[in-house]
Design a protein around this motif. Structure first.
Motif, short mmCIF file in Angstrom:
data_model
loop_
_atom_site.label_atom_id
_atom_site.label_comp_id
_atom_site.label_asym_id
_atom_site.label_seq_id
_atom_site.Cartn_x
_atom_site.Cartn_y
_atom_site.Cartn_z
N THR A 1 23.90 -28.31 -3.48
CA THR A 1 22.72 -28.26 -3.99
C THR A 1 21.55 -27.79 -3.40
OG1 THR A 1 23.57 -30.08 -5.60
CG2 THR A 1 21.31 -29.43 -5.78
N SER A 2 20.65 -26.76 -3.82
CA SER A 2 19.55 -26.41 -3.26
C SER A 2 18.27 -27.33 -3.59
CB SER A 2 19.16 -24.83 -3.57
OG SER A 2 20.14 -24.16 -3.08
N VAL A 3 17.67 -27.70 -2.75
CA VAL A 3 16.49 -28.72 -2.92
C VAL A 3 15.17 -28.50 -1.86
CG1 VAL A 3 17.95 -30.77 -3.64
CG2 VAL A 3 17.33 -30.46 -1.23
N VAL B 1 12.38 -35.53 -1.43
CA VAL B 1 13.28 -34.72 -1.77
C VAL B 1 12.76 -34.27 -3.39
CG1 VAL B 1 15.69 -34.11 -2.42
CG2 VAL B 1 14.94 -35.34 -0.42
N GLU C 1 14.45 -32.37 -6.31
CA GLU C 1 15.43 -31.52 -6.95
C GLU C 1 15.52 -31.33 -8.28
OE1 GLU C 1 20.46 -32.76 -6.92
OE2 GLU C 1 19.11 -33.98 -5.59
N LYS D 1 21.53 -29.69 0.03
CA LYS D 1 21.94 -30.91 0.00
C LYS D 1 23.50 -31.11 -0.04
CE LYS D 1 22.09 -35.04 -3.34
NZ LYS D 1 21.62 -35.27 -4.46
N TYR E 1 21.16 -33.32 4.44
CA TYR E 1 20.11 -32.45 4.15
C TYR E 1 20.10 -31.44 5.19
CZ TYR E 1 19.08 -35.50 0.23
OH TYR E 1 19.07 -36.26 -0.88
#
Length: 229
Positions: free
Chosen positions: A29-31, A65, A67, A94, A186
């Motif tokens: 996942t991009s965060v 973070v 998200e 992530k 991360y």
């Protein structure tokens, strides 16, 4: 407790169980991540990292973070002595440790957290938090020997930190107990990489979750029956 509140808790527990059962199947996942403060830990006095020899911080960092629309804060350790942390949010991935580390290295990381209740103690102890951070730098990036390699102590390094870290590195090698944590990694291309540990629910919690799943199924079945009547 109202039935609606109980139902909400069971739904949440069931969702967590589903996530645990899926394990590492979840996609990356991009965060957005930034450092917002320091937690337990200690100054190294003098320590050589790939960034150079300096009085580095060894211990927890608090990261924020972002998200999607959700913002959360976590206590984290650094697994990347080649980069600096930043107080400005930047893109991270992530993901899981097995995306970037060997199985043997992941086992060593897990052993460090689990041996002698190390992580739980680190939440309240500057010395233990500092030792866990330094040990993580060693096992994730170097040869595991404090006096040599790219992560290297010297005569000016905090003696209490050195002793605690060496003890942790040596004694955790014999850990054969359960893994009490899951890890979220991360990963950044130009900032420090962070590891966040999440306690694994007690066995009794799984039982409650399964009861919740069964109750939800029963309610759904009754609704279908009522619609058919």
């Amino acid at each position: 407790m109202k039935i609606s509140q109980l139902f909400a808790k069971l739904v949440a527990g069931s969702a967590l169980l589903g996530t645990l059962l899926l394990g590492t199947a979840r996609a990356d996942t991009s965060v957005q991540v930034k450092e917002i403060g320091l937690g337990k830990g200690m100054a190294t006095g003098s320590l050589t990292l790939p960034l150079g020899t300096a009085n580095w911080w060894s211990g927890f960092q608090t990261i924020q973070v972002q998200e999607g629309a959700a913002t959360s804060s976590f206590l984290a350790f650094c697994l990347d002595p080649f980069q600096y942390s930043s107080a400005t949010a930047s893109p991270y991935t992530k993901t899981t440790l097995n995306s970037f580390f060997s199985a043997a290295t992941i086992d060593r990381i897990s052993d460090l957290f689990n041996y002698g209740n190390t992580y739980a103690t680190a939440l309240t102890s500057n010395t233990t938090a500092g030792a866990l951070q330094l040990a993580l730098w060693e096992v994730a990036n170097d040869n595991g020997v404090l006096g040599t390699g790219s992560v290297r102590t010297n005569s000016g390094t905090n003696a209490t930190l050195v002793g605690a870290t060496q003890s942790l590195l040596t004694n955790s090698l014999g850990y054969n107990g359960p893994s009490n944590y899951t890890f979220t990694f991360y990963k950044s291309g130009n900032q420090q990489d962070f590891i966040v540990a999440t306690p694994v629910p007690e066995p009794g919690t799984y039982g409650m979750m399964l009861v919740g799943v069964g109750l939800i199924g029963t309610i759904a079945a009754r609704r279908r029956k009522n619609k058919g009547d």
